[in-house]
Motif scaffolding. Structure first.
Motif, PDB file in Angstrom:
ATOM      1  N   TYR A   7      39.974 -18.593  28.155  1.00  0.00           N
ATOM      2  CA  TYR A   7      39.043 -18.460  29.278  1.00  0.00           C
ATOM      3  C   TYR A   7      37.798 -17.681  28.864  1.00  0.00           C
ATOM      4  O   TYR A   7      36.666 -18.094  29.147  1.00  0.00           O
ATOM      5  N   LYS A  33      34.013 -19.125  28.811  1.00  0.00           N
ATOM      6  CA  LYS A  33      33.003 -18.451  29.628  1.00  0.00           C
ATOM      7  C   LYS A  33      31.819 -18.026  28.762  1.00  0.00           C
ATOM      8  O   LYS A  33      30.668 -18.201  29.164  1.00  0.00           O
ATOM      9  N   SER A  44      28.119 -19.476  29.193  1.00  0.00           N
ATOM     10  CA  SER A  44      27.053 -18.531  29.529  1.00  0.00           C
ATOM     11  C   SER A  44      25.874 -18.658  28.576  1.00  0.00           C
ATOM     12  O   SER A  44      24.759 -18.264  28.904  1.00  0.00           O
ATOM     13  N   ARG A  74      27.577 -27.068  38.749  1.00  0.00           N
ATOM     14  CA  ARG A  74      28.441 -25.910  38.979  1.00  0.00           C
ATOM     15  C   ARG A  74      29.868 -26.321  39.338  1.00  0.00           C
ATOM     16  O   ARG A  74      30.830 -25.723  38.886  1.00  0.00           O
ATOM     17  N   TYR A 132      36.939 -25.052  33.947  1.00  0.00           N
ATOM     18  CA  TYR A 132      37.710 -23.801  33.904  1.00  0.00           C
ATOM     19  C   TYR A 132      39.162 -24.050  34.273  1.00  0.00           C
ATOM     20  O   TYR A 132      40.063 -23.476  33.675  1.00  0.00           O
ATOM     21  N   SER A 154      28.723  -9.305  23.943  1.00  0.00           N
ATOM     22  CA  SER A 154      28.948  -8.006  23.302  1.00  0.00           C
ATOM     23  C   SER A 154      30.303  -7.450  23.716  1.00  0.00           C
ATOM     24  O   SER A 154      30.464  -6.263  23.915  1.00  0.00           O
ATOM     25  N   TYR A 202      34.300  -7.327  35.715  1.00  0.00           N
ATOM     26  CA  TYR A 202      34.403  -7.116  34.276  1.00  0.00           C
ATOM     27  C   TYR A 202      35.275  -8.147  33.577  1.00  0.00           C
ATOM     28  O   TYR A 202      35.001  -8.527  32.444  1.00  0.00           O
ATOM     29  N   LEU A 203      36.341  -8.606  34.249  1.00  0.00           N
ATOM     30  CA  LEU A 203      37.270  -9.514  33.568  1.00  0.00           C
ATOM     31  C   LEU A 203      36.905 -10.974  33.818  1.00  0.00           C
ATOM     32  O   LEU A 203      36.824 -11.775  32.898  1.00  0.00           O
ATOM     33  N   ILE A 204      36.681 -11.321  35.075  1.00  0.00           N
ATOM     34  CA  ILE A 204      36.413 -12.718  35.392  1.00  0.00           C
ATOM     35  C   ILE A 204      34.979 -13.095  35.001  1.00  0.00           C
ATOM     36  O   ILE A 204      34.742 -14.161  34.447  1.00  0.00           O
ATOM     37  N   PHE A 205      34.020 -12.209  35.273  1.00  0.00           N
ATOM     38  CA  PHE A 205      32.637 -12.549  34.949  1.00  0.00           C
ATOM     39  C   PHE A 205      32.207 -11.968  33.603  1.00  0.00           C
ATOM     40  O   PHE A 205      31.821 -12.680  32.714  1.00  0.00           O
ATOM     41  N   GLY A 206      32.251 -10.654  33.469  1.00  0.00           N
ATOM     42  CA  GLY A 206      31.774 -10.038  32.229  1.00  0.00           C
ATOM     43  C   GLY A 206      30.335  -9.606  32.359  1.00  0.00           C
ATOM     44  O   GLY A 206      29.511 -10.330  32.921  1.00  0.00           O
ATOM     45  N   ASN A 245      26.973  -7.669  30.263  1.00  0.00           N
ATOM     46  CA  ASN A 245      26.331  -7.004  29.131  1.00  0.00           C
ATOM     47  C   ASN A 245      25.342  -6.010  29.709  1.00  0.00           C
ATOM     48  O   ASN A 245      24.425  -6.400  30.410  1.00  0.00           O
ATOM     49  N   ARG A 284      23.475 -17.626  38.622  1.00  0.00           N
ATOM     50  CA  ARG A 284      24.287 -18.770  38.200  1.00  0.00           C
ATOM     51  C   ARG A 284      25.692 -18.672  38.794  1.00  0.00           C
ATOM     52  O   ARG A 284      26.334 -19.676  39.055  1.00  0.00           O
ATOM     53  N   ILE A 285      26.163 -17.425  38.988  1.00  0.00           N
ATOM     54  CA  ILE A 285      27.509 -17.234  39.548  1.00  0.00           C
ATOM     55  C   ILE A 285      27.549 -17.684  41.000  1.00  0.00           C
ATOM     56  O   ILE A 285      28.420 -18.436  41.417  1.00  0.00           O
ATOM     57  N   LEU A 286      26.602 -17.199  41.778  1.00  0.00           N
ATOM     58  CA  LEU A 286      26.585 -17.509  43.213  1.00  0.00           C
ATOM     59  C   LEU A 286      25.135 -17.579  43.684  1.00  0.00           C
ATOM     60  O   LEU A 286      24.607 -16.608  44.178  1.00  0.00           O
ATOM     61  N   PRO A 287      24.476 -18.725  43.508  1.00  0.00           N
ATOM     62  CA  PRO A 287      23.073 -18.815  43.913  1.00  0.00           C
ATOM     63  C   PRO A 287      22.936 -18.794  45.431  1.00  0.00           C
ATOM     64  O   PRO A 287      23.911 -19.007  46.154  1.00  0.00           O
ATOM     65  N   TRP A 339      31.867 -19.943  43.778  1.00  0.00           N
ATOM     66  CA  TRP A 339      31.698 -18.975  42.695  1.00  0.00           C
ATOM     67  C   TRP A 339      32.068 -19.629  41.374  1.00  0.00           C
ATOM     68  O   TRP A 339      33.132 -20.197  41.249  1.00  0.00           O
ATOM     69  N   VAL A 340      31.191 -19.529  40.375  1.00  0.00           N
ATOM     70  CA  VAL A 340      31.491 -20.047  39.045  1.00  0.00           C
ATOM     71  C   VAL A 340      31.320 -18.908  38.037  1.00  0.00           C
ATOM     72  O   VAL A 340      30.286 -18.248  38.041  1.00  0.00           O
ATOM     73  N   PRO A 341      32.306 -18.649  37.193  1.00  0.00           N
ATOM     74  CA  PRO A 341      32.208 -17.508  36.275  1.00  0.00           C
ATOM     75  C   PRO A 341      31.146 -17.688  35.182  1.00  0.00           C
ATOM     76  O   PRO A 341      31.087 -18.748  34.544  1.00  0.00           O
ATOM     77  N   PHE A 342      30.330 -16.673  35.003  1.00  0.00           N
ATOM     78  CA  PHE A 342      29.377 -16.598  33.894  1.00  0.00           C
ATOM     79  C   PHE A 342      29.275 -15.136  33.483  1.00  0.00           C
ATOM     80  O   PHE A 342      29.645 -14.250  34.253  1.00  0.00           O
ATOM     81  N   ILE A 343      28.716 -14.889  32.316  1.00  0.00           N
ATOM     82  CA  ILE A 343      28.481 -13.502  31.909  1.00  0.00           C
ATOM     83  C   ILE A 343      27.107 -13.094  32.425  1.00  0.00           C
ATOM     84  O   ILE A 343      26.146 -13.847  32.298  1.00  0.00           O
TER      85      ILE A 343
END
Lengths: 319, 218
Positions: free
Chosen positions: A76, A80, A84, A93, A100, A281, B20-24, B26, B165-168, B174-178
């Protein structure tokens, strides 16, 4: 609750690996204190590496379900990171959510040992489903590009990593010396050490660049050094952890080294195309999880099929 | 007290693991983030998604989130009794009316000033609404007015990339992105006009946006 079998050989191998890491870390710390050289970078990398090893061992020590949840999570995080990096159209989307969802399904299929469905799920069923869903979003601007990128992401981060799960369910009878964990350990250590030896040989003797346009740090000397070093390590490890004969282990080592290199530079080429340095990172000192696993993307499926070819493996549901 | 506890539980066990886990995330410039224990601050950021607020609050420890209050539009977040209860009591937002014509500044910013004087932190989006992806609209002068009334409190400009991008705006999927968060050094109100100070803040956020673009093009 089903547990993995750790044969005595595997236990010794894991012990040697951890001793090796601790000795290396002690040496780095001693050099840092005595010569006052700035080795913080290497130190952080080693610490992250140790942490990855601990996570892996812990997940597989616990039981089968935990290990598969762990692999699902890794897959996953990889997908992701991949998604990204790339530019995504707003209309896709929904399609991405489908992509996923293919991760838990894939690893569940491996968990219940339905091999045929695993072989087909991403390359055939998801291939069709993703195309269908993207067509239904009815946006033809950049259609082919976005479709292809998503398929490639699924193949590398889900299908290829699914083979780690597949290696973990190989029955003990095919590898009495090391069991499934022995094979997993063999490929993970060889792939990582190949990266390390390539980097080391490249730094020490590197003169002739191998593909400067993709990855300026890769040299012929590093590549060949990696192949030789990995093959030697493969022969030693194969003797204790796998049923391979000498010639088989030489072949396996050379193939893993070569395609580990190609997995690495393929991800470099993708990053260069997208104009990024690291995929994220997440791991301090290493970049993203995809940066770390890039060599594994080609080697894991190849190694499994080589092993299956040699042993004509029969894994059926429920055995 | 009970609401603070709920907010702590919410962030510690649901929102932070999710972010932190599902999206991430930086984060760049985390050292510029104020230590909440030491006093109030005003966090300013671009706004493209509801995730922005959760993201900024997740940068702090769960315990500190109790002392952070996003400033949000009353007409959107408090239009039903249930929404009003959830957002003002549990999430601790400060509702502000977007439609006030003439009223004294002290009165409009009464709640905000109260929180700031109590040493708590506010999050405010000077664009006034969720904007289009990767476009900064002209900042409104509200932040500058708040900073003028509280010149000793630092204003911290942030640039957020990814939540759009996650939630416009306008979707529920909801779609996971960093996501990326860039935090710049704090600015203090410098006795220029509120208009100049607003421009200064916008300039800081735009500089962070340039930093992000440069990183993308590496």
């Amino acid at each position: 609750m089903e547990h993995f079998i750790f044969t005595p050989n595997v236990k010794i191998a894991i012990f040697i690996l951890y001793s090796f890491i601790f000795i290396l870390m002690t040496i780095i710390k001693v050099i840092q204190i005595t010569t006052k050289k700035d080795l913080d970078n290497i130190w952080i990398r080693m610490k992250s590496f140790l942490l990855i090893c601990v996570f892996f061992t812990a997940a597989f020590c616990f039981n089968k379900i935990v290990a598969f949840i762990f692999l699902t999570l890794i897959s996953y995080l990889c997908l992701k990171e991949f998604l990204s990096l790339i530019p995504i159209r707003k209309t896709d989307r929904n399609v991405l959510l489908w992509a996923y969802w293919s991760i838990p399904i894939t690893f569940y299929i491996v968990y219940i040992q339905w091999l045929t469905l695993f072989y087909l799920f991403i390359p055939l069923y998801m291939f069709i489903l993703i195309s269908v869903r993207m067509v239904l979003a009815s946006n033809t601007d950049g259609f082919l590009k976005n479709l292809a990128v998503l398929q490639y992401g699924l193949m590398t981060t889900v299908y290829a990593l699914g083979y780690l799960g597949l290696l973990a369910i190989i029955p003990l009878q095919y590898n009495p010396k090391g069991g499934a964990i022995g094979l997993l350990f063999y490929i993970l250590v060889l792939t990582v050490s190949n990266d390390f030896m390539q980097m080391f040989c490249g730094k020490a003797f590197g003169k002739h660049k191998i593909i400067p346009k993709v990855s300026p740090n890769k040299t012929w000397e590093g590549f060949i050094g990696g192949i030789i070093g990995t093959t030697i390590l493969s022969v030693i490890m194969a003797h204790y952890l796998t049923p391979f004969t000498l010639s088989q282990s030489i072949f396996a080592g050379a193939v893993l080294a070569m395609f580990g290199f190609f997995g690495d530079v393929t991800m470099s080429a993708i990053k260069r195309d997208l104009g990024v340095k690291d995929t994220s990172s997440l791991i301090p000192g290493h970049g993203g999880i995809l940066d770390r696993l890039d060599s594994l993307l080609f080697t894991a499926p190849l190694f499994f099929h080589y092993f299956a070819f040699l042993n004509t493996i029969v894994i059926s549901r429920g055995n | 007290m009970i609401y603070n506890f709920l907010k702590y539980i919410l962030f510690c066990f649901i929102i932070k693991p999710f972010i932190y886990l599902i999206f991430g995330v930086n984060v760049s410039g985390i050292d510029n983030l104020p230590k909440i224990a030491k006093g109030a601050s005003i966090i300013v950021a671009n706004h493209n998604s509801h995730i922005d607020t959760l993201l900024l609050m997740s940068l702090f420890s769960s315990f500190q989130t109790i002392k952070i209050h996003p400033v949000a539009a009353a007409d959107y977040f408090c239009n039903t009794k249930l929404k009003e209860f959830i957002f003002t009591k549990i999430l601790g937002i400060i509702p502000i009316s977007r439609k006030v014509k003439k009223a004294s500044k002290e009165e409009i910013f009464k709640d905000i000033n109260e929180k700031l004087r109590a040493g708590e932190t506010i999050i405010i989006y000077p664009e006034g609404t969720r904007g289009e992806t990767s476009e900064l609209t002209k900042f409104k002068t509200g932040v500058a007015h708040i900073a003028k009334m509280n010149p000793q409190i630092p204003v911290i400009p942030c640039y957020i990339n990814g939540p759009d991008r996650i939630l416009p705006k306008g979707t529920f999927l909801w779609v996971p992105f960093i996501a990326d968060v860039y935090i710049s050094e704090p600015i203090y109100y410098d006795n220029t006009s509120t208009k100049d100070f607003t421009e200064k803040i916008q300039y800081a956020v735009e500089a962070l946006k340039e930093e992000h673009k440069k990183r993308e093009e590496l």
